[in-house]
Design a protein around this motif. Structure first.
Motif, short mmCIF file in Angstrom:
data_model
loop_
_atom_site.label_atom_id
_atom_site.label_comp_id
_atom_site.label_asym_id
_atom_site.label_seq_id
_atom_site.Cartn_x
_atom_site.Cartn_y
_atom_site.Cartn_z
N PHE A 31 0.84 -1.20 0.00
CA PHE A 31 0.00 0.00 0.00
C PHE A 31 0.88 1.25 0.00
N ALA A 32 1.95 1.24 0.80
CA ALA A 32 2.86 2.38 0.83
C ALA A 32 3.59 2.54 -0.50
N SER A 33 4.04 1.44 -1.08
CA SER A 33 4.75 1.48 -2.36
C SER A 33 3.89 2.10 -3.45
N THR A 34 2.58 1.88 -3.36
CA THR A 34 1.66 2.34 -4.39
C THR A 34 1.11 3.74 -4.12
N TYR A 35 0.80 4.03 -2.84
CA TYR A 35 0.02 5.24 -2.56
C TYR A 35 0.69 6.29 -1.69
N VAL A 36 1.82 5.98 -1.08
CA VAL A 36 2.38 6.98 -0.16
C VAL A 36 2.86 8.23 -0.92
N MET A 37 3.42 8.05 -2.11
CA MET A 37 3.84 9.21 -2.89
C MET A 37 2.62 9.98 -3.40
N VAL A 38 1.57 9.26 -3.77
CA VAL A 38 0.32 9.90 -4.19
C VAL A 38 -0.21 10.78 -3.06
N PHE A 39 -0.18 10.26 -1.84
CA PHE A 39 -0.68 11.01 -0.68
C PHE A 39 0.16 12.26 -0.44
N TYR A 40 1.49 12.10 -0.42
CA TYR A 40 2.36 13.23 -0.12
C TYR A 40 2.27 14.33 -1.18
N THR A 41 2.19 13.94 -2.45
CA THR A 41 2.21 14.92 -3.52
C THR A 41 0.84 15.52 -3.81
N LYS A 42 -0.18 14.68 -3.93
CA LYS A 42 -1.49 15.17 -4.36
C LYS A 42 -2.36 15.70 -3.23
N ILE A 43 -2.13 15.22 -2.02
CA ILE A 43 -2.94 15.69 -0.89
C ILE A 43 -2.16 16.69 -0.04
N MET A 44 -0.93 16.34 0.31
CA MET A 44 -0.15 17.21 1.18
C MET A 44 0.58 18.32 0.42
N GLY A 45 0.69 18.18 -0.90
CA GLY A 45 1.31 19.22 -1.70
C GLY A 45 2.81 19.29 -1.58
N ILE A 46 3.45 18.18 -1.27
CA ILE A 46 4.91 18.13 -1.15
C ILE A 46 5.49 17.78 -2.52
N SER A 47 6.58 18.39 -2.89
CA SER A 47 7.16 18.17 -4.22
C SER A 47 7.70 16.74 -4.36
N THR A 48 7.68 16.26 -5.61
CA THR A 48 8.20 14.91 -5.88
C THR A 48 9.68 14.83 -5.55
N ALA A 49 10.42 15.92 -5.77
CA ALA A 49 11.86 15.94 -5.47
C ALA A 49 12.10 15.75 -3.98
N MET A 50 11.28 16.38 -3.15
CA MET A 50 11.43 16.23 -1.71
C MET A 50 11.08 14.81 -1.26
N VAL A 51 10.04 14.25 -1.87
CA VAL A 51 9.66 12.86 -1.53
C VAL A 51 10.78 11.91 -1.95
N GLY A 52 11.34 12.13 -3.15
CA GLY A 52 12.45 11.30 -3.60
C GLY A 52 13.66 11.41 -2.69
N THR A 53 13.94 12.60 -2.20
CA THR A 53 15.04 12.80 -1.26
C THR A 53 14.81 12.01 0.03
N MET A 54 13.56 12.03 0.49
CA MET A 54 13.23 11.29 1.70
C MET A 54 13.43 9.78 1.50
N PHE A 55 13.00 9.27 0.33
CA PHE A 55 13.20 7.86 0.04
C PHE A 55 14.68 7.49 0.07
N LEU A 56 15.51 8.35 -0.51
CA LEU A 56 16.95 8.09 -0.54
C LEU A 56 17.54 8.09 0.86
N ILE A 57 17.15 9.06 1.68
CA ILE A 57 17.65 9.12 3.06
C ILE A 57 17.20 7.90 3.86
N ALA A 58 15.94 7.49 3.64
CA ALA A 58 15.41 6.32 4.34
C ALA A 58 16.20 5.06 3.99
#
Length: 467
Positions: A31-58
């Motif tokens: 569920f996270a692999s499929t929808y967590v980026m959708v949630f962060y970008t489309k609902i929370m309005g966080i940029s894809t670059a920031m989400v990608g940075t978080m994935f890399l740090i994680a």
């Protein structure tokens, strides 16, 4: 000896229980692999670059938490409920709660920095801390549920079946629950719905974890280490120079690259080459009959001929069939679907058995070093798979760029469409062949050696009891 007689024999209860463990994992992971980026970008309005940075740090943090949790598991002392199994009970509530917290939208109108901070904290808390704290013990459990190679093959198959069912359930149920159609006819993600779905999946995950805990039994007795305890660095150096572990990691990462790349490219294949997206749904469902067929036959084949031997044959067969499909350049979508079904059978044999290779490697390391490092070995394996997933996640996008794909165009040129077809056939053909070669020439655990290791460890365990 009286305690040993009371242990329930290995059977279908353990297999189904272990399957529930992977179902539980994937109700948060897939569920996270499929929808967590959708949630962060489309609902929370966080940029894809920031989400990608978080994935890399994680993923960088995972290098420490995966192996660290493995060391914790290996240092765990036996209890009346087992040595590794209790971690499922201890951590299931935490991972479910952390998964639910990721999809809360109460900060949607908060300052951007606050939203980013909440995203980092909840995602790392879920993925790098709590998911790791239950996934590493779960993966390590297979080596202590039974010492028999046949039983471990069955556990690997049932784990794969559990993951497949979770993927299908989430793929079928989640879109209709998470999205709604607005007045203009657009598909829009609902903040409230995605939170409710995440909560429901978290509850289901806890139930499945509890079923896994209560239905499985540890049977391989813990033998205290007689050798001097090694430092983390010395242990890692010893393991990372182990040929069996390296061969398993190389073959598993190659399998991931081909599988995840295929999933990413197939969307474009059916849309831009075949121009038939409805066939994609049927193609996606092919994994279920493939896994069912392998569940019926793979354990028997692995028991008779060996996991390595059958894995080499299966991956080589898949490579040849994908190569033929690439050369034929099939135009009919249904002919391609039928061809892909048969091409995937060999790959799915190895996929259903790859978890059993981990337990074989754990035994081999113990025979060679006298140290049983279930958790550390699984932690290294888990982290290597995450690196493979991260590489594969970007590979499909890079590959589309290399062939000239234009994301803004209503349709692609024939040259690009042909490039997409070539990626979907020749790429898996090459990677599956490399996987077969890695199994054949790097991974040393043939059926004969696996059986010899099991006999040697049983001999040592009997000697320890009689000492």
């Amino acid at each position: 000896m009286s305690n040993a007689k009371e242990v329930r024999p290995f059977g279908i209860r353990d297999k189904v229980g272990y399957m529930f463990g992977d179902l539980a994992n994937d109700f948060s992971f897939i569920f996270a692999s499929t929808y967590v980026m959708v949630f962060y970008t489309k609902i929370m309005g966080i940029s894809t670059a920031m989400v990608g940075t978080m994935f890399l740090i994680a993923r960088c943090i995972d290098a420490f938490t995966d192996i660290g949790m493995g060391r914790i598991v290996d240092s765990s002392k036996p209890t009346k409920n087992g040595r590794i199994r209790p971690w499922i009970l201890r951590m299931c509530g935490f991972v479910a709660l952390a998964s639910f917290l990721m999809y809360q939208s109460f900060l949607v109108n908060a300052p951007y920095g606050a939203k980013v901070a909440y995203m980092f904290v909840t995602y790392i808390l879920w993925g790098s801390i709590f998911y790791t704290s239950i996934n590493i013990p779960y993966g390590s459990m297979a080596s202590v549920i039974s010492s028999e190679p046949k039983d471990r093959s069955s556990l690997s198959v049932f784990r794969s079946v559990g993951g497949t069912f979770a993927g299908i359930l989430i793929g079928v149920m989640a879109p209709s629950l998470v999205y709604y159609t607005d007045e203009a006819g657009n598909q829009v993600v609902s903040a409230g719905r995605i939170s409710l779905v995440a909560g429901a999946f978290s509850v289901i995950a806890v139930i499945c974890y509890l079923l896994c805990y209560f239905m499985t039994t540890e049977r391989v007795e813990y033998v205290p280490k007689t050798t001097e305890k090694k430092s983390v660095g010395a242990t890692l150096k010893s393991l990372l120079t182990n040929r069996a572990l390296l061969g398993m990691i190389v073959s598993a990462v190659l399998l991931l690259l081909a599988s995840l790349m295929g999933q990413g490219i197939n969307v474009y294949l059916f849309a831009d080459y075949f121009k038939n997206t409805s066939a994609l749904s049927i193609f996606s469902l092919l994994m279920l009959p493939c896994v069912i067929l392998m569940a019926m036959f793979s354990t028997k084949l692995a028991t008779r001929f060996g996991k390595k031997e059958c894995g080499v044959a299966g991956m080589a067969a898949s490579a040849v069939l994908y190569l033929i499909m690439g050369i034929l350049h099939i135009q009919n979508v249904w002919a391609f679907v039928v061809g892909a079904f048969f091409a995937m059978l060999g790959m799915y044999f190895f996929q259903t058995q790859c978890w059993a290779l981990v337990t074989d490697v754990i035994d081999d390391v113990e025979v060679q070093t006298g140290s049983r490092d279930d958790g550390t070995i699984y932690g290294i394996y888990s982290f290597s798979r995450k690196i493979g997933q991260a590489i594969a996640g970007g590979l499909s996008g890079w590959a589309l760029g290399w062939i000239g794909y234009d994301s803004l165009a209503a349709g692609q040129t024939q040259e690009v469409a042909n490039g997409i077809y070539n990626l979907s056939t020749f790429f898996p053909a090459v990677i599956y062949l490399l996987c077969a070669l890695a199994l054949q020439f790097i991974y040393p655990l043939s059926k004969k050696r696996v059986d010899s290791n099991v006999a040697e460890l049983q001999k040592r365990a009997n000697a320890q009891k009689n000492a």
